[in-house]
Every structure is written in structure tokens, then in C-alpha cells.
Design a protein around this motif. Sequence first.
Motif, mmCIF file in Angstrom:
data_model
loop_
_atom_site.group_PDB
_atom_site.id
_atom_site.type_symbol
_atom_site.label_atom_id
_atom_site.label_comp_id
_atom_site.label_asym_id
_atom_site.label_seq_id
_atom_site.Cartn_x
_atom_site.Cartn_y
_atom_site.Cartn_z
ATOM 1 N N ALA A 136 71.122 24.170 41.279
ATOM 2 C CA ALA A 136 72.137 24.693 41.397
ATOM 3 C C ALA A 136 72.985 24.528 42.875
ATOM 4 O O ALA A 136 74.060 24.165 42.838
ATOM 5 N N LEU A 137 72.172 24.227 43.705
ATOM 6 C CA LEU A 137 72.530 23.771 45.054
ATOM 7 C C LEU A 137 73.391 22.240 44.977
ATOM 8 O O LEU A 137 74.242 21.945 45.423
ATOM 9 N N LEU A 138 72.821 21.279 44.048
ATOM 10 C CA LEU A 138 73.099 20.207 44.075
ATOM 11 C C LEU A 138 74.641 20.469 43.171
ATOM 12 O O LEU A 138 75.665 19.581 43.501
ATOM 13 N N SER A 139 74.412 21.003 42.199
ATOM 14 C CA SER A 139 75.815 21.234 41.524
ATOM 15 C C SER A 139 76.959 22.120 42.259
ATOM 16 O O SER A 139 78.063 21.511 42.081
ATOM 17 N N GLY A 140 76.485 22.782 43.166
ATOM 18 C CA GLY A 140 77.435 23.329 44.072
ATOM 19 C C GLY A 140 77.871 22.417 45.034
ATOM 20 O O GLY A 140 79.540 22.313 45.330
ATOM 21 N N MET A 141 77.295 21.521 45.349
ATOM 22 C CA MET A 141 77.738 20.245 46.368
ATOM 23 C C MET A 141 78.808 19.392 45.472
ATOM 24 O O MET A 141 79.829 18.963 45.961
ATOM 25 N N MET A 142 78.358 18.925 44.207
ATOM 26 C CA MET A 142 79.093 18.480 43.410
ATOM 27 C C MET A 142 80.441 18.917 42.948
ATOM 28 O O MET A 142 81.581 18.510 43.033
ATOM 29 N N ILE A 143 80.519 20.306 42.876
ATOM 30 C CA ILE A 143 81.705 21.240 42.581
ATOM 31 C C ILE A 143 82.557 21.265 43.940
ATOM 32 O O ILE A 143 83.946 21.365 43.720
ATOM 33 N N ALA A 144 82.056 21.291 45.181
ATOM 34 C CA ALA A 144 82.756 21.211 46.208
ATOM 35 C C ALA A 144 83.443 19.946 46.459
ATOM 36 O O ALA A 144 84.401 19.709 46.798
ATOM 37 N N GLY A 145 82.793 18.701 45.938
ATOM 38 C CA GLY A 145 83.328 17.615 45.962
ATOM 39 C C GLY A 145 84.680 17.492 45.127
ATOM 40 O O GLY A 145 85.701 16.984 45.088
ATOM 41 N N VAL A 146 84.605 18.202 43.787
ATOM 42 C CA VAL A 146 85.393 17.935 42.515
ATOM 43 C C VAL A 146 86.867 18.801 43.238
ATOM 44 O O VAL A 146 87.890 18.530 43.002
ATOM 45 N N LEU A 218 72.776 9.023 16.712
ATOM 46 C CA LEU A 218 73.980 9.665 16.274
ATOM 47 C C LEU A 218 74.121 11.284 16.796
ATOM 48 O O LEU A 218 74.928 11.765 17.372
ATOM 49 N N HIS A 219 73.062 11.923 16.489
ATOM 50 C CA HIS A 219 72.764 13.264 16.619
ATOM 51 C C HIS A 219 72.921 13.442 18.194
ATOM 52 O O HIS A 219 73.435 14.494 19.095
ATOM 53 N N GLY A 220 72.164 12.597 18.976
ATOM 54 C CA GLY A 220 71.952 12.513 20.442
ATOM 55 C C GLY A 220 73.500 12.296 21.034
ATOM 56 O O GLY A 220 73.650 12.743 22.056
ATOM 57 N N ALA A 221 74.280 11.296 20.467
ATOM 58 C CA ALA A 221 75.472 10.979 21.196
ATOM 59 C C ALA A 221 76.428 12.510 21.080
ATOM 60 O O ALA A 221 77.062 12.597 21.788
ATOM 61 N N LEU A 222 76.372 13.069 19.818
ATOM 62 C CA LEU A 222 77.156 14.227 19.587
ATOM 63 C C LEU A 222 76.816 15.232 20.631
ATOM 64 O O LEU A 222 77.355 16.080 21.024
ATOM 65 N N GLU A 223 75.330 15.360 20.668
ATOM 66 C CA GLU A 223 75.007 16.376 21.406
ATOM 67 C C GLU A 223 75.469 16.280 22.985
ATOM 68 O O GLU A 223 75.681 17.333 23.808
ATOM 69 N N PHE A 224 75.410 14.922 23.308
ATOM 70 C CA PHE A 224 75.706 14.525 24.820
ATOM 71 C C PHE A 224 77.254 15.046 24.983
ATOM 72 O O PHE A 224 77.720 15.431 25.932
ATOM 73 N N MET A 225 77.808 14.507 23.933
ATOM 74 C CA MET A 225 79.430 14.963 24.127
ATOM 75 C C MET A 225 79.901 16.622 24.256
ATOM 76 O O MET A 225 80.724 16.821 24.781
ATOM 77 N N MET A 226 78.767 17.159 23.735
ATOM 78 C CA MET A 226 78.964 18.590 23.795
ATOM 79 C C MET A 226 78.162 19.399 24.869
ATOM 80 O O MET A 226 78.253 20.614 24.991
ATOM 81 N N SER A 227 77.371 18.914 25.600
ATOM 82 C CA SER A 227 76.658 19.156 26.763
ATOM 83 C C SER A 227 77.223 19.545 27.958
ATOM 84 O O SER A 227 78.153 18.881 28.263
ATOM 85 N N THR A 228 76.508 19.886 28.858
ATOM 86 C CA THR A 228 76.946 19.992 30.335
ATOM 87 C C THR A 228 76.818 18.664 30.827
ATOM 88 O O THR A 228 77.410 18.144 32.115
ATOM 89 N N LYS A 229 76.230 17.525 30.459
ATOM 90 C CA LYS A 229 75.952 16.221 30.803
ATOM 91 C C LYS A 229 77.370 15.577 30.877
ATOM 92 O O LYS A 229 77.907 15.034 31.863
ATOM 93 N N MET A 230 78.210 15.715 29.871
ATOM 94 C CA MET A 230 79.469 15.539 29.695
ATOM 95 C C MET A 230 80.259 15.911 30.922
ATOM 96 O O MET A 230 81.297 15.253 31.408
ATOM 97 N N ILE A 231 80.325 17.328 31.113
ATOM 98 C CA ILE A 231 80.924 18.164 32.059
ATOM 99 C C ILE A 231 80.659 17.411 33.457
ATOM 100 O O ILE A 231 81.611 17.108 34.266
ATOM 101 N N VAL A 232 79.398 17.172 33.771
ATOM 102 C CA VAL A 232 79.050 16.437 34.861
ATOM 103 C C VAL A 232 79.699 15.098 34.841
ATOM 104 O O VAL A 232 80.007 14.723 36.063
ATOM 105 N N ARG A 233 79.701 14.128 33.830
ATOM 106 C CA ARG A 233 80.409 13.259 33.824
ATOM 107 C C ARG A 233 81.780 12.938 34.235
ATOM 108 O O ARG A 233 82.287 12.066 35.059
ATOM 109 N N LEU A 234 82.392 13.948 33.754
ATOM 110 C CA LEU A 234 83.990 13.984 34.038
ATOM 111 C C LEU A 234 84.080 14.480 35.503
ATOM 112 O O LEU A 234 85.119 13.931 36.174
ATOM 113 N N MET A 235 83.308 15.230 35.975
ATOM 114 C CA MET A 235 83.400 15.658 37.374
ATOM 115 C C MET A 235 82.899 14.349 38.361
ATOM 116 O O MET A 235 83.835 14.173 39.312
ATOM 117 N N LEU A 236 82.034 13.534 37.859
ATOM 118 C CA LEU A 236 82.062 12.364 38.571
ATOM 119 C C LEU A 236 83.122 11.371 38.471
ATOM 120 O O LEU A 236 83.639 10.498 39.420
#
Length: 490
Positions: A136-146, A218-236
Motif C-alpha cells: 500500500a505504501l509503495l503503491s501510494g508513492m507510485m500514485i503520487a508520481g503518476v 494464453l490464459h496467463g496473457a489474458l489474465e495479465f491484461m485484466m489484472s492490476t499488473k496492467m494498471i501498474v504498467r500503465l502508471m509506469l
Amino acid sequence: MKSRSLTQQAERGLLGLFILSLVWLPLPLGSNRQWPMALYVAVVWVLLALTGLLRLFGSERLPDRTAPVRTGSGWGAHLALSLLVLFTAWCAFQLSPWGYTEAPHDTRLMVLRSLGYVGMFWLVLLLVTSDRRRTALLSGMMIAGVVQAMIAIVLYSSDGRYTLMDEAFVQGLRATGTFAGPDALANYLLFALSAGVAVMLSQMGMQPAQARRRRHRLHGALEFMMSTKMIVRLMLIIMVIALVLTRSRLGNGAFFVALMLVTLWIVGRSPQLRRPAAILAASLLVIDLIVIGQWIGLSKVIERMHATELALKAEQEEAASAAASGASPPTAQRAPDMPQYREETLHERTRPLRDAMAMIEERPWTGFGAGAFYSAFTRYKVESTKFFYDHAHSDYVEIVTDTGLIGLSLLGALILLSAGRTVQLMKDRQGPHVRGVAAGCGMGIVCALLHATLDLNLQINANAAMLTVLLAVVWSAPGRHVPEPSQQPR
């Protein structure tokens, strides 16, 4: 159990307030003015006092078996905090009759700033007691950067002029966000990107082994596209765009050098984290550097890196010749009412460093007083220039001129001790969360060490605070295997 639940909820609330304060910290010019800096120090110590009261009256009634897991406790964390306290005490000693400072007011401000960093470090060790809170703390720092990145992109696109807290801004040349200069924004984004990398790697490291099998790709790729990891990637991606728009030579260079060094380090140290780290580094290089970089003008950063004194002299001579002949001088690709940007060369950037060497020779051990560089530098400035130097343009040099080798040794020991901690945590016997945190914080440390060579970013309160939190997060992580997340406090 009810008392324990209330205590944990209160601690989570205090951590949330601390994260909100990190988002607010860079908004008033990086909190590099007296009133926002004093306000933030007060907020940090109020949160620390409330946390202490919770620990004093809330956990006393709990049996030992239900006490929160204090993963940040240990001699290493106490030693790191003690080094920060000793640095603050050394700055305060310079105000005493036995010390020396040429600018008592500036030294008092530095003591106040340092007290804020001590409070932040201590607060992280007390509140961040589980993987969930650390994320949560690291995510908050990332959000502050975004937030900073989006503000910087919008303002850069506006090509506007305005004044904020007596500081004049001309947007459209280099992205500055709410900082006074683009290099300060670049350094802030480096720390936010490091926090984002930590979050990303800790999540990628949690993938089950079955997801790596061919039939699950394929299942893992679709799961990645719909997961919070993609949101983090977009923030980066958003933060990298803003970093490129700062046109900061050292900032962009430090980011990619640190990313490559940390990736190679992970490959050599952690076979389990090797694959996700390589994927993340490759995606940052291919997508951000090649595709997005070409779109938003990464070539301009490279042009700044190749700028030389000879090229600038030729440009000046061409402009003077055109003015003498009555022809209009060449202009930049900006509107006529925009001021022409004069590139600062490496020789000009290092001029205060060369002049400051005489200051170090005169008072190498004790310095001229914390925060007193500008007051003392006027006597040692050799070459007259139209550039205004209120800092040494090197955190290493300015720390020595202000607090001497004693102050540099204390802060250097803190950095090296924390770097050693990241190396210790990068082991496969640690969980994926801890390894990801170690990698991201290690990247932040490398960025700080590289960017401090020829810039003054750690003199900016918001940037120094982000580095302090990253160092504290390193010590909040458990040094050995801990119970499952379900057994840890939330």
C-alpha cells in the motif's frame, strides 16, 4: 480480539494519512519553501505521536501471541535510524557555541528538515508491519508520481506562463510539474518509478508455476491484461513519458542505467525473479524507449547529452553575425513570444563544484553549516557568470561543504547499510514480495547515487522525503521467512 482489530484499523488509517501527505508533499514547489516544509514536519510528528499512543495503550492489553508482527525491528533498522538521528544531531551541534555555521537561520531549517526525515523513517518502521501495508505504501508513492506526471504532461502541453509562490514558469520547453525545475521533477519521478517497479516485480513474482506452462500462456496473457499488473504498467508508462519530457540528461540516463544494473543484479541473484525482471526491463526499453520515446521526443534528450561548448559557441557566433548583417537570427521551433532556451553546458554545470573545492579544503571535516552553502559560496566564486548558483549542483559536494566529511560519512553509512540490506533480501529463500521490494528499493538507491553526482535534487524536500521512505521500506521488510499473509496484520 476486538481491541486488536480496532488498533489495526487505526494504524491503517494513520498509514493512509501518511500516504496522502506523500501525495501532497510535491505540490507546493516540492515543499521547498519554509511553510510547506514546516507543515509537513508537523504532520509527520503528529502521526508518529498518534502511532506511539496506539502502541502504548492499544497493544499493551493484547497477549503476546496476537501482537502485530514487527518486521522492521532489529539491530539493522535501529542502526539505520540512529545514523539519521546522529546526522540531525550534528546539524544541531553546528548551532551550539562549540559548533560553527555561517547561516544560523538556514541551519535551523536544515535541522527541522532532518527531524522530518527522522520522523518519516521511524513512522514507516512502526506502521509498515506486513506485506499488505508495504504494498500500500509503495503503491501510494507510485500514485503520487503518476499525479505529478499527469500534471507535468498537461502543463507542458499548455505552453502557458504563470507564477506560483513567486516562481515564474514558462511551460512548453521542459516539463516541470509543480517543481521549480525540470531536473527536480525528473529525480522525483525516478523514486516513484522505483516504487512502481517494486510493486510490479512483487506481483509478477507471485505467478504460480503452472502459469508458465505452454498450455497456460494464453490464459496467463489474458489474465495479465485484466489484472492490476496492467494498471501498474500503465502508471509506469505515464511516469516514463513525463520523465522524457523533462529532457533531463542525467535523470533519463540514471533511470535506464539503474534499470539495467538492477536487472543484471536480479538475474545473477534470484533465479525465481529472473524472468519477470527481464520481461519488465525489456518492455520498458522496447515500448517506452523506442515507441513512446520517439513519439514524445526522446531524441531531444539525446541531443542535450551531445551538446558541447563548441556547438553553442558556433550558434552564438551565427546569431551575432546575423544580427550584425541585419538578418533575423535563427529561432527555435517555438512561438515568437517564447523565450529562447539557452542550454547549460557541462562546463557551466560543474563551475560551482570547482569553486567549492576551496571551501572543502578550508573546512573539510565540519563544513560551513548545514544549509549555508549559498552564504559561504559568494566568497569562493572565482569566475563571474550570469547563472545564479544557490547550490553546488552536486549533492555530494554540497553535503561536504555544509556538514563536512562527518555529515557525509553519516549519510553515506546509511545509504551503504541500506544497500547491503537490499542485497541480503535478494535471495530466493525470501518470498516474492520481499524480493520485489528489494529490487525496486535497490533501483531507487542507484538512481539517487547517480543523480546526486551533478545535481541538487536531494536538497528538494519532496525528493529527499521519497528517498527516506524507500530506505525505511527496505528495513521494514522481514529479513527471513515470515508467516503467510493471512497470519499477518493488515
